[in-house]
Design a protein around this motif. Structure first.
Motif, short mmCIF file in Angstrom:
data_model
loop_
_atom_site.label_atom_id
_atom_site.label_comp_id
_atom_site.label_asym_id
_atom_site.label_seq_id
_atom_site.Cartn_x
_atom_site.Cartn_y
_atom_site.Cartn_z
N PHE A 117 50.47 47.33 35.99
CA PHE A 117 49.84 47.18 36.45
C PHE A 117 50.10 46.25 38.03
CE2 PHE A 117 48.74 46.11 32.13
CZ PHE A 117 47.53 46.99 32.14
N GLU A 118 51.45 45.54 38.38
CA GLU A 118 51.56 45.67 39.50
C GLU A 118 51.32 46.18 40.68
OE1 GLU A 118 53.22 42.86 40.48
OE2 GLU A 118 54.00 41.77 38.26
N THR A 119 51.03 47.36 40.06
CA THR A 119 50.16 47.85 42.14
C THR A 119 48.40 48.46 42.04
OG1 THR A 119 51.10 50.44 40.75
CG2 THR A 119 52.43 49.35 42.01
N ASP A 120 48.28 48.29 40.36
CA ASP A 120 46.52 48.15 40.18
C ASP A 120 46.69 46.99 38.63
OD1 ASP A 120 44.24 49.00 40.05
OD2 ASP A 120 44.39 50.43 38.66
N ASN A 121 46.32 46.07 40.06
CA ASN A 121 45.74 44.90 38.99
C ASN A 121 44.43 44.53 38.36
OD1 ASN A 121 45.15 41.94 37.79
ND2 ASN A 121 47.58 41.14 39.62
N PRO A 122 44.19 44.51 37.32
CA PRO A 122 42.64 44.44 36.77
C PRO A 122 42.35 43.32 36.73
CG PRO A 122 43.90 45.07 34.99
CD PRO A 122 44.86 44.47 35.98
N PHE A 123 42.94 41.83 37.24
CA PHE A 123 42.14 40.80 36.53
C PHE A 123 41.78 40.43 37.89
CE2 PHE A 123 46.12 41.05 34.31
CZ PHE A 123 45.30 40.90 32.98
#
Length: 302
Positions: A117-123
């Motif tokens: 999720f570092e490159t695509d953070n959903p938060f």
């Protein structure tokens, strides 16, 4: 105008009267102390429940989620708007990365799974808002939702309403108990003084016939009731402080959620000590004086 020597003579006489009817005096002081102690306990319960609700309110934050598409200027403007709202006591910004790091900390053994999720953070970035008045949480949530750049608002409204209702119930119940027991206390003192007055009704009549004023007749009985009230106040303060100190000291060993609530939310003894002492002595003096005054009034017309 009463001479000082007469005043002190009648005052000493009122104090000595306590020993003449010592059984009733002890019974009156005991019953009055019980009533006043219950009053103090009811007041302490009201204060501590209010403090507990405030503590829980500070732990239950309203989360204002920002629109993922908003820029930094819009996010900053949302924060400024939230801080300027009446009733808001605290605003804390939490970035998307902060949220990710928080969840990573919850699952330290599987922290590598969160690397995806570092490159695509959903938060979503958000603001943690603390309110000074829990009763306004629902209406404040609606106002926060209308701020440009806010996508949603999460607030523990139902749980907060339960806390507020408990606080209202304890407040109403405590004040009702205080009122009822205060009336009972006045009646108790009045009954004891009335017995003393009845036993000396002939003496009062003689004093009136020889020219004694109402003030001279009333003063010994007033001093008698006042003394009983002050003694009861001292006992009330001692018992109340002793019991409350025990509760506060024992709260730390309850464990779990009870330790969190009771240990942190109970008002320290030092904060309530002056109030308990002053209230106990003042209440005792007022109840004793008022009870004795009403008891002797009808015997003054000779």
């Amino acid at each position: 105008m009463m001479r000082p020597s007469t005043f002190f003579f009648l005052t000493r006489r009122g104090v000595r009267n306590l020993g003449k009817h010592w059984a009733m005096t002890i019974a009156c002081i005991a019953s009055l102390s019980v009533c006043m102690t219950l009053n103090i306990f009811a007041s302490l319960a009201e204060v501590n429940v209010g403090n507990m609700v405030a503590y829980l309110g500070s732990q239950n934050e309203t989360v204002v989620y920002l629109d993922p598409t908003c820029d930094d200027a819009t996010a900053a403007q949302v924060g400024a708007t939230l801080s300027a709202m009446p009733g808001v006591s605290g605003v804390q910004y939490v970035s998307k990365q902060d949220v990710l790091n928080t969840y990573r900390g919850y699952m330290q053994d599987y922290s590598s799974l969160w690397d995806e999720f570092e490159t695509d953070n959903p938060f979503k970035a958000n603001y943690r808002v603390t309110l000074s008045d829990l009763t306004q949480m629902e209406s404040m949530s609606v106002k926060m939702q209308a701020i440009p750049g806010v996508v949603s608002v999460t607030a523990p409204v139902e749980m907060t309403n339960i806390f507020v209702e408990i606080q209202k119930a304890v407040t109403k119940g405590g004040r009702m108990i205080v009122l009822v027991l205060m009336v009972v206390s006045i009646i108790t003192v009045g009954s004891t003084i009335r017995l003393s007055v009845f036993a000396r009704r002939r003496e009062i009549e003689i004093m009136k016939y020889v020219g004694a004023t109402n003030r001279m007749v009333t003063l010994p009985f007033f001093v008698e009731g006042l003394t009983m009230g002050l003694i009861s106040g001292i006992l009330t303060a001692a018992v109340s402080l002793g019991c409350y100190s025990y509760v506060v000291n024992a709260a730390g060993g309850l464990g779990g959620i009870w330790q969190m609530l009771m240990g942190r939310a109970l008002v320290p003894v030092a904060n309530v000590l002056p109030t308990i002492v002053v209230t106990s002595l003042l209440s005792g003096a007022i109840v004793g004086g008022v009870g004795s005054t009403f008891s002797i009034r009808k015997h003054l017309n000779v």
